[in-house]
Design an enzyme around this catalytic site. Structure first.
Site, PDB file in Angstrom:
ATOM      1  N   ALA A  13       2.473 -23.253  -8.583  1.00  0.00           N
ATOM      2  CA  ALA A  13       0.994 -23.122  -8.184  1.00  0.00           C
ATOM      3  C   ALA A  13       0.756 -23.691  -6.547  1.00  0.00           C
ATOM      4  O   ALA A  13      -0.567 -23.279  -6.058  1.00  0.00           O
ATOM      5  CB  ALA A  13       0.179 -23.949  -9.301  1.00  0.00           C
ATOM      6  N   ARG A  46       5.457 -28.993  -7.617  1.00  0.00           N
ATOM      7  CA  ARG A  46       6.081 -30.381  -7.311  1.00  0.00           C
ATOM      8  C   ARG A  46       4.972 -31.025  -6.467  1.00  0.00           C
ATOM      9  O   ARG A  46       5.183 -32.046  -6.772  1.00  0.00           O
ATOM     10  CB  ARG A  46       7.479 -30.068  -6.626  1.00  0.00           C
ATOM     11  CG  ARG A  46       8.635 -29.723  -7.725  1.00  0.00           C
ATOM     12  CD  ARG A  46       9.923 -29.960  -6.967  1.00  0.00           C
ATOM     13  NE  ARG A  46       9.954 -28.729  -6.003  1.00  0.00           N
ATOM     14  CZ  ARG A  46      11.129 -27.980  -5.818  1.00  0.00           C
ATOM     15  NH1 ARG A  46      12.307 -28.075  -6.521  1.00  0.00           N
ATOM     16  NH2 ARG A  46      11.206 -26.937  -4.834  1.00  0.00           N
ATOM     17  N   HIS A 240      10.453  -1.297  -6.012  1.00  0.00           N
ATOM     18  CA  HIS A 240       9.197  -0.655  -5.755  1.00  0.00           C
ATOM     19  C   HIS A 240       9.427   0.949  -5.809  1.00  0.00           C
ATOM     20  O   HIS A 240       8.903   1.692  -6.416  1.00  0.00           O
ATOM     21  CB  HIS A 240       8.454  -1.076  -4.589  1.00  0.00           C
ATOM     22  CG  HIS A 240       8.436  -2.528  -4.559  1.00  0.00           C
ATOM     23  ND1 HIS A 240       8.157  -3.196  -5.768  1.00  0.00           N
ATOM     24  CD2 HIS A 240       8.061  -3.427  -3.634  1.00  0.00           C
ATOM     25  CE1 HIS A 240       8.002  -4.504  -5.445  1.00  0.00           C
ATOM     26  NE2 HIS A 240       7.892  -4.601  -4.344  1.00  0.00           N
ATOM     27  N   LYS A 333      10.529  -2.138   8.040  1.00  0.00           N
ATOM     28  CA  LYS A 333       9.739  -3.334   8.279  1.00  0.00           C
ATOM     29  C   LYS A 333       9.369  -3.128   9.739  1.00  0.00           C
ATOM     30  O   LYS A 333      10.113  -2.557  10.534  1.00  0.00           O
ATOM     31  CB  LYS A 333      10.402  -4.942   8.186  1.00  0.00           C
ATOM     32  CG  LYS A 333      10.871  -5.059   6.805  1.00  0.00           C
ATOM     33  CD  LYS A 333       9.655  -6.207   6.461  1.00  0.00           C
ATOM     34  CE  LYS A 333       9.605  -6.294   4.793  1.00  0.00           C
ATOM     35  NZ  LYS A 333       8.484  -6.741   4.379  1.00  0.00           N
ATOM     36  N   ARG A 343       5.907  12.327  -0.916  1.00  0.00           N
ATOM     37  CA  ARG A 343       5.637  13.593  -0.320  1.00  0.00           C
ATOM     38  C   ARG A 343       6.703  14.691  -1.230  1.00  0.00           C
ATOM     39  O   ARG A 343       7.659  14.521  -0.787  1.00  0.00           O
ATOM     40  CB  ARG A 343       5.878  13.499   1.150  1.00  0.00           C
ATOM     41  CG  ARG A 343       5.471  14.755   2.056  1.00  0.00           C
ATOM     42  CD  ARG A 343       5.665  14.439   3.605  1.00  0.00           C
ATOM     43  NE  ARG A 343       4.537  13.698   3.862  1.00  0.00           N
ATOM     44  CZ  ARG A 343       3.547  14.037   4.438  1.00  0.00           C
ATOM     45  NH1 ARG A 343       3.308  15.219   4.951  1.00  0.00           N
ATOM     46  NH2 ARG A 343       2.707  13.194   4.866  1.00  0.00           N
ATOM     47  N   ASP A 393      -8.140  18.110  -0.677  1.00  0.00           N
ATOM     48  CA  ASP A 393      -7.900  16.653  -0.153  1.00  0.00           C
ATOM     49  C   ASP A 393      -8.901  15.963  -1.203  1.00  0.00           C
ATOM     50  O   ASP A 393     -10.116  16.063  -1.283  1.00  0.00           O
ATOM     51  CB  ASP A 393      -8.468  16.542   1.184  1.00  0.00           C
ATOM     52  CG  ASP A 393      -8.348  15.048   1.872  1.00  0.00           C
ATOM     53  OD1 ASP A 393      -7.989  14.169   0.918  1.00  0.00           O
ATOM     54  OD2 ASP A 393      -8.644  14.781   2.909  1.00  0.00           O
ATOM     55  N   THR A 395      -9.483  12.212  -1.445  1.00  0.00           N
ATOM     56  CA  THR A 395      -9.538  10.990  -0.895  1.00  0.00           C
ATOM     57  C   THR A 395     -10.463   9.894  -1.353  1.00  0.00           C
ATOM     58  O   THR A 395     -11.508  10.291  -1.724  1.00  0.00           O
ATOM     59  CB  THR A 395      -9.664  10.841   0.669  1.00  0.00           C
ATOM     60  OG1 THR A 395      -8.851  11.737   1.538  1.00  0.00           O
ATOM     61  CG2 THR A 395      -9.752   9.457   1.391  1.00  0.00           C
ATOM     62  N   ARG A 459       8.846   4.617  14.880  1.00  0.00           N
ATOM     63  CA  ARG A 459       8.740   5.274  13.599  1.00  0.00           C
ATOM     64  C   ARG A 459      10.196   4.881  12.878  1.00  0.00           C
ATOM     65  O   ARG A 459      10.584   5.423  11.916  1.00  0.00           O
ATOM     66  CB  ARG A 459       8.692   6.739  13.707  1.00  0.00           C
ATOM     67  CG  ARG A 459       7.525   7.331  14.476  1.00  0.00           C
ATOM     68  CD  ARG A 459       7.633   8.603  14.431  1.00  0.00           C
ATOM     69  NE  ARG A 459       7.776   9.609  13.213  1.00  0.00           N
ATOM     70  CZ  ARG A 459       8.929  10.254  13.247  1.00  0.00           C
ATOM     71  NH1 ARG A 459       9.524  10.378  14.216  1.00  0.00           N
ATOM     72  NH2 ARG A 459       9.036  10.862  12.083  1.00  0.00           N
TER      73      ARG A 459
HETATM   74  C1  BG6 Z   1       7.322  -7.328  -1.658  1.00  0.00           C
HETATM   75  C2  BG6 Z   1       8.320  -7.592  -0.803  1.00  0.00           C
HETATM   76  O1  BG6 Z   1       7.803  -7.211  -2.890  1.00  0.00           O
HETATM   77  O2  BG6 Z   1       6.361  -6.181  -1.320  1.00  0.00           O
HETATM   78  C3  BG6 Z   1       7.690  -7.586   0.620  1.00  0.00           C
HETATM   79  O3  BG6 Z   1       9.192  -8.600  -0.767  1.00  0.00           O
HETATM   80  C4  BG6 Z   1       6.628  -6.529   0.979  1.00  0.00           C
HETATM   81  O4  BG6 Z   1       8.610  -7.610   1.565  1.00  0.00           O
HETATM   82  C5  BG6 Z   1       5.734  -6.322  -0.240  1.00  0.00           C
HETATM   83  O5  BG6 Z   1       5.960  -6.830   1.974  1.00  0.00           O
HETATM   84  C6  BG6 Z   1       4.904  -5.077   0.033  1.00  0.00           C
HETATM   85  O6  BG6 Z   1       3.915  -4.972  -1.034  1.00  0.00           O
HETATM   86  P1  BG6 Z   1       2.481  -4.398  -0.610  1.00  0.00           P
HETATM   87  O7  BG6 Z   1       1.853  -4.495  -1.923  1.00  0.00           O
HETATM   88  O8  BG6 Z   1       1.892  -5.235   0.560  1.00  0.00           O
HETATM   89  O9  BG6 Z   1       2.838  -2.959  -0.254  1.00  0.00           O
END
Ligand code: BG6
Length: 479
Positions: A13, A46, A240, A333, A343, A393, A395, A459
């Site tokens: 926590a 902790r 992801h 990153k 896409r 579109d 959005t 990019r």
């Molecule tokens: C996390 C990764 O699982 O997902 C991070 O450890 C990343 O490195 C993050 O930044 C991205 O999540 P979101 O929801 O911000 O796209």
């Protein structure tokens, strides 16, 4: 659904995840009336903290907004919460926590408990076994939520899985992949299976390639210690992006229940051959004069690291629907913009009547600003007969302006409370995911493959466009 009563114990926590995601999401649920009537929330970690310190930390990232009753709701929410500190590896601490939980629950009849483990893998098993041995509520509902990383490769993931399985039943375990809680990811099933239009063209006959892209405009600043051990492939791709891929590619499930959906995801994952090194482009960011390079990160121990902070990987699915279609996953990153999207690029039209007609594309923007749009070709309005690429579109913030899209964690914690596993990773799914990535991860490490440099804010590596072109992506229609 846990209608009656629940005690939510947040383990870890005092950490970042609890502060940034778990507590704000619990508050979001409370505020909107989604927590069971009798809810108690206990933070455990902790760190020794008094009540003021605990409240200060847990509310730091809560967005109260303009609503006049937000403050009142927050006060009510805080009345449900308390904090208790102790160790993760001592029976005495767990016994003490068990007594504390009993005290907070008082004479309540239903002692259902939800354990949210917001802790790094190093203490994970200690915590899971301490909880199981001492704080588990016999005769009631127990659920445990765990966060990635679930191991580092197939072997370590299996070992972790075997140990957890000794403690909790699979239906008590909720492996979070927060991308499954994102609105546009949840929309994939609806889009695919509630529209005759997409169902008909969702195959290798019509689709040339699929790209799933994850871009972040910031580096690993401060997280270098963790990141260097895992790298971008384990950090966001094995979980992801692969989850997104499986929802794009799976066959129609027989129902919308968790097992039907997860059965189909596992099936499609098992059709993916392990990704080959020749189908990979790796990168690592360097400083741009203003922002430091990855190797300059203070939290990094190994300054000669080859750890990729960018990767483009191509996967192939061997089944009737997808044979030959490259699924290009890109993640990085310290890039030029924040963007996560899917896409889907369709094939060229037959008999190119209008000369160099750009391909159709269906884009699902996961973030920022959720959208579904379709690139299609239209006659240039007016006296011209030229073809103009335009967008159909949708959005979200324009179309559904009065709707608030919940945070992914909020949606997922609600699923846990409802006992719905649809958006959580099953053990065999995790296994199949690791099989796709483990060989290439080991090869990269054994051969010490050098990532290509790219500048912070760019990019990605200079070869990126050539790389995706090699797999059929046609940028000529890019706008
Ligand atoms: C996390 C990764 O699982 O997902 C991070 O450890 C990343 O490195 C993050 O930044 C991205 O999540 P979101 O929801 O911000 O796209």
């Amino acid at each position: 659904q846990l209608n009656g009563s629940i005690t939510i114990v947040v383990l870890g926590a005092s950490g970042d995840l609890a502060k940034k995601k778990t507590f704000p999401s619990l508050f979001g649920l409370y505020r909107n009336g989604f927590l069971p009537k009798e809810t108690r929330i206990i933070g455990y970690a902790r760190t020794k903290m008094d009540r003021d310190e605990f409240v200060k930390r847990t509310t730091e990232h809560m967005k109260l907004g303009e609503s006049p009753d937000a403050k009142k709701k927050l006060d009510e929410f805080l009345k449900l919460t308390s904090y208790h500190n102790g160790q993760y590896n001592e029976d005495a601490s767990w016994e003490d926590l068990a007594r504390y939980v009993e005290k907070i629950e008082g004479d309540t009849k239903q002692k259902n408990r939800l354990f949210y483990v917001a802790l790094p893998p190093s203490v994970f098993l200690d915590v899971a076994s301490g909880v199981r041995k001492h704080v588990y509520s016999d005769g009631f509902v127990n659920r445990i939520v765990i966060e990635k990383p679930f191991g580092k490769d197939l072997e370590s993931s299996r070992e972790l899985g075997t140990n957890i399985a000794k403690l909790f039943k699979e239906d008590e375990i909720y492996r979070i992949d927060h991308y499954l809680g994102k609105e546009m990811v949840k929309n994939l099933m609806t889009l695919r299976f509630a529209n005759v239009l997409f169902g008909q063209i969702w195959d290798s006959k019509n689709i040339d390639n699929v790209q799933i892209t994850f871009k972040e405009p910031f580096g690993t600043e401060g997280r270098g210690g963790y990141f260097d051990e895992f790298g971008i492939i384990r950090d966001v791709m094995q979980n992801h992006l692969l989850q997104v891929l499986s929802l794009v590619a799976m066959e129609r499930p027989t129902g919308t229940d968790a097992e039907s959906i997860r059965d189909e995801k596992v099936k499609v994952l098992r059709c993916i051959e392990p990704i080959k090194l020749e189908n990979a482009l790796l990168g690592q960011y360097v400083g741009n004069g203003e922002k430091p390079g990855y190797k300059e990160d203070d939290s990094l121990k190994n300054k000669n690291t080859n750890c990729p902070t960018f990767a483009a990987l191509v996967a192939y699915i061997h089944n009737e629907r997808w044979e030959g279609v490259p699924f290009i996953m890109k993640a990085g990153k310290a890039l030029n913009e924040p963007k996560v999207e899917i896409r889907i690029q369709f094939r060229n039209v037959s008999g190119d009547l209008f000369k160099d007609t750009p391909r159709n594309e269906l884009v699902l923007r996961i973030q920022p600003s959720e959208a579904v749009y379709m690139k299609f070709n239209n006659k240039h309005p007016g006296l011209s007969y030229q073809t103009l690429q335009s967008d159909l579109d949708l959005t979200y913030h324009r179309r559904y302006s009065d709707l608030k899209i919940p945070d992914a964690y909020e949606a997922l914690i609600l699923d846990v409370l409802r006992g719905d596993h649809s958006n959580f990773v099953r053990d065999d799914e995790l296994d199949a995911a690791w099989k796709i990535f483990t060989p290439i991860l080991h090869e990269i490490e054994q051969k010490q493959v050098q990532p290509k440099e790219y500048k912070y804010g760019s990019r990605g590596p200079a070869d990126l466009d050539d790389f995706v072109r090699k797999f059929g992506y046609d940028r000529s229609g890019a706008q």
